[in-house]
Design a protein around this motif. Sequence first.
Motif, PDB file in Angstrom:
ATOM      1  N   ASP A 164       0.831  -1.206   0.000  1.00 55.53           N
ATOM      2  CA  ASP A 164       0.000   0.000   0.000  1.00 55.53           C
ATOM      3  C   ASP A 164       0.867   1.258   0.000  1.00 55.53           C
ATOM      4  N   THR A 165       2.121   1.097   0.388  1.00 54.81           N
ATOM      5  CA  THR A 165       3.055   2.216   0.486  1.00 54.81           C
ATOM      6  C   THR A 165       3.969   2.313  -0.725  1.00 54.81           C
ATOM      7  N   VAL A 166       4.321   1.155  -1.297  1.00 58.49           N
ATOM      8  CA  VAL A 166       5.266   1.158  -2.413  1.00 58.49           C
ATOM      9  C   VAL A 166       4.638   0.600  -3.686  1.00 58.49           C
ATOM     10  N   ASP A 167       5.153   1.076  -4.793  1.00 60.69           N
ATOM     11  CA  ASP A 167       4.840   0.512  -6.096  1.00 60.69           C
ATOM     12  C   ASP A 167       5.930  -0.517  -6.361  1.00 60.69           C
ATOM     13  N   GLY A 168       5.604  -1.795  -6.165  1.00 61.69           N
ATOM     14  CA  GLY A 168       6.659  -2.786  -6.251  1.00 61.69           C
ATOM     15  C   GLY A 168       6.150  -4.195  -6.415  1.00 61.69           C
ATOM     16  N   THR A 169       6.965  -5.135  -6.020  1.00 62.68           N
ATOM     17  CA  THR A 169       6.675  -6.552  -6.213  1.00 62.68           C
ATOM     18  C   THR A 169       6.839  -7.319  -4.910  1.00 62.68           C
ATOM     19  N   GLN A 170       6.229  -8.485  -4.865  1.00 56.95           N
ATOM     20  CA  GLN A 170       6.350  -9.385  -3.727  1.00 56.95           C
ATOM     21  C   GLN A 170       6.744 -10.758  -4.235  1.00 56.95           C
ATOM     22  N   GLU A 171       7.669 -11.409  -3.535  1.00 59.40           N
ATOM     23  CA  GLU A 171       8.031 -12.777  -3.907  1.00 59.40           C
ATOM     24  C   GLU A 171       8.546 -13.529  -2.685  1.00 59.40           C
ATOM     25  N   TYR A 172       8.511 -14.855  -2.774  1.00 52.70           N
ATOM     26  CA  TYR A 172       8.991 -15.712  -1.698  1.00 52.70           C
ATOM     27  C   TYR A 172      10.399 -16.204  -2.025  1.00 52.70           C
ATOM     28  N   PHE A 173      11.228 -16.329  -0.992  1.00 54.68           N
ATOM     29  CA  PHE A 173      12.552 -16.917  -1.183  1.00 54.68           C
ATOM     30  C   PHE A 173      13.056 -17.455   0.151  1.00 54.68           C
ATOM     31  N   LEU A 174      14.269 -17.957   0.155  1.00 58.02           N
ATOM     32  CA  LEU A 174      14.924 -18.537   1.329  1.00 58.02           C
ATOM     33  C   LEU A 174      14.189 -19.799   1.798  1.00 58.02           C
ATOM     34  N   GLY A 175      14.246 -20.814   0.962  1.00 62.40           N
ATOM     35  CA  GLY A 175      13.682 -22.086   1.355  1.00 62.40           C
ATOM     36  C   GLY A 175      14.482 -22.703   2.489  1.00 62.40           C
ATOM     37  N   ILE A 176      13.787 -23.271   3.461  1.00 66.87           N
ATOM     38  CA  ILE A 176      14.450 -23.939   4.580  1.00 66.87           C
ATOM     39  C   ILE A 176      13.818 -25.312   4.769  1.00 66.87           C
ATOM     40  N   ALA A 177      14.683 -26.329   4.754  1.00 66.84           N
ATOM     41  CA  ALA A 177      14.239 -27.707   4.977  1.00 66.84           C
ATOM     42  C   ALA A 177      15.233 -28.375   5.914  1.00 66.84           C
ATOM     43  N   ASP A 178      14.771 -28.746   7.093  1.00 64.15           N
ATOM     44  CA  ASP A 178      15.631 -29.412   8.081  1.00 64.15           C
ATOM     45  C   ASP A 178      16.892 -28.595   8.366  1.00 64.15           C
ATOM     46  N   GLU A 179      16.693 -27.316   8.607  1.00 63.36           N
ATOM     47  CA  GLU A 179      17.788 -26.388   8.916  1.00 63.36           C
ATOM     48  C   GLU A 179      18.865 -26.378   7.839  1.00 63.36           C
ATOM     49  N   THR A 180      18.412 -26.521   6.599  1.00 65.08           N
ATOM     50  CA  THR A 180      19.277 -26.386   5.439  1.00 65.08           C
ATOM     51  C   THR A 180      18.641 -25.371   4.500  1.00 65.08           C
ATOM     52  N   VAL A 181      19.441 -24.428   4.014  1.00 64.03           N
ATOM     53  CA  VAL A 181      18.927 -23.416   3.098  1.00 64.03           C
ATOM     54  C   VAL A 181      18.893 -23.989   1.686  1.00 64.03           C
ATOM     55  N   VAL A 182      17.725 -23.884   1.061  1.00 63.86           N
ATOM     56  CA  VAL A 182      17.540 -24.387  -0.302  1.00 63.86           C
ATOM     57  C   VAL A 182      16.856 -23.297  -1.126  1.00 63.86           C
ATOM     58  N   GLU A 183      16.937 -23.428  -2.434  1.00 64.13           N
ATOM     59  CA  GLU A 183      16.250 -22.496  -3.315  1.00 64.13           C
ATOM     60  C   GLU A 183      14.781 -22.903  -3.409  1.00 64.13           C
ATOM     61  N   SER A 184      13.899 -21.999  -3.030  1.00 63.76           N
ATOM     62  CA  SER A 184      12.476 -22.307  -3.104  1.00 63.76           C
ATOM     63  C   SER A 184      11.661 -21.025  -3.087  1.00 63.76           C
ATOM     64  N   SER A 185      10.631 -20.991  -3.927  1.00 61.23           N
ATOM     65  CA  SER A 185       9.666 -19.894  -3.906  1.00 61.23           C
ATOM     66  C   SER A 185       8.287 -20.406  -3.493  1.00 61.23           C
ATOM     67  N   ASP A 186       8.255 -21.624  -2.967  1.00 59.30           N
ATOM     68  CA  ASP A 186       7.022 -22.234  -2.479  1.00 59.30           C
ATOM     69  C   ASP A 186       6.708 -21.649  -1.100  1.00 59.30           C
ATOM     70  N   PRO A 187       5.528 -21.057  -0.916  1.00 60.40           N
ATOM     71  CA  PRO A 187       5.196 -20.431   0.371  1.00 60.40           C
ATOM     72  C   PRO A 187       5.254 -21.362   1.571  1.00 60.40           C
ATOM     73  N   THR A 188       5.175 -22.678   1.356  1.00 63.49           N
ATOM     74  CA  THR A 188       5.229 -23.592   2.496  1.00 63.49           C
ATOM     75  C   THR A 188       6.657 -23.863   2.957  1.00 63.49           C
ATOM     76  N   THR A 189       7.630 -23.596   2.087  1.00 61.41           N
ATOM     77  CA  THR A 189       9.032 -23.838   2.460  1.00 61.41           C
ATOM     78  C   THR A 189       9.877 -22.573   2.455  1.00 61.41           C
ATOM     79  N   ALA A 190       9.443 -21.518   1.776  1.00 61.89           N
ATOM     80  CA  ALA A 190      10.201 -20.269   1.721  1.00 61.89           C
ATOM     81  C   ALA A 190       9.958 -19.469   3.004  1.00 61.89           C
ATOM     82  N   ALA A 191      11.007 -19.211   3.751  1.00 57.10           N
ATOM     83  CA  ALA A 191      10.865 -18.584   5.069  1.00 57.10           C
ATOM     84  C   ALA A 191      10.647 -17.076   5.016  1.00 57.10           C
TER      85      ALA A 191
END
Length: 204
Positions: A164-191
Amino acid sequence: MSDVESFVRFCESEFGSAVMDREAAYIEQYVAPDDQILDVGCGIGSLEERFTDYDIVGIDISEAMVRTARQRTPAPFLVGDARTLPVQTDAVDAVVFVATLEFISEVDVVLQEATRVLRPGGRIVALILNTRSEYVQSNLQRDGSYFQQMVHRDSEALADRVLDTVDGTQEYFLGIADETVVESSDPTTAAVTAVVGTPIGDSK
């Protein structure tokens, strides 16, 4: 264990360091080396440790956090409130929030302040803990977790307030699985859900 001690322990762990590296790499996409950057809610200066070649200033309301940050990296740090930033108007090119907004009740006031200190064309980069992710949910339910101090536990609603404040974009990143950082844009795994943009109606 104090919040400061917990942050130091997390940031110095292999997992915590990987998390901070990934967040820093994400932010790096949206700032230039000659930008003046304000890191609001800097904590112990983890971003500043990784942005040694950038003109970055960290600010945090906690004197203990700032004191520790100053011991860890030579970047400049200020003790201050995100709701009344001790920064001149039109002074910086980017305002960064890393897991900060979800812990502050007066988000709209904070975003107004971020807009005030930005130069024309400046960017807000907000990394928000994604409460839809398994990692964040598990920490919200863990006794003693810092996540339990979160004021805003609906990350989608919080991201919408930023949008509501910025003209911009939203995305998910920083996948975490078992305390390991992985590439993920899935909302269930992206922290993290990230919102990046320029203030709406920016005509300064």
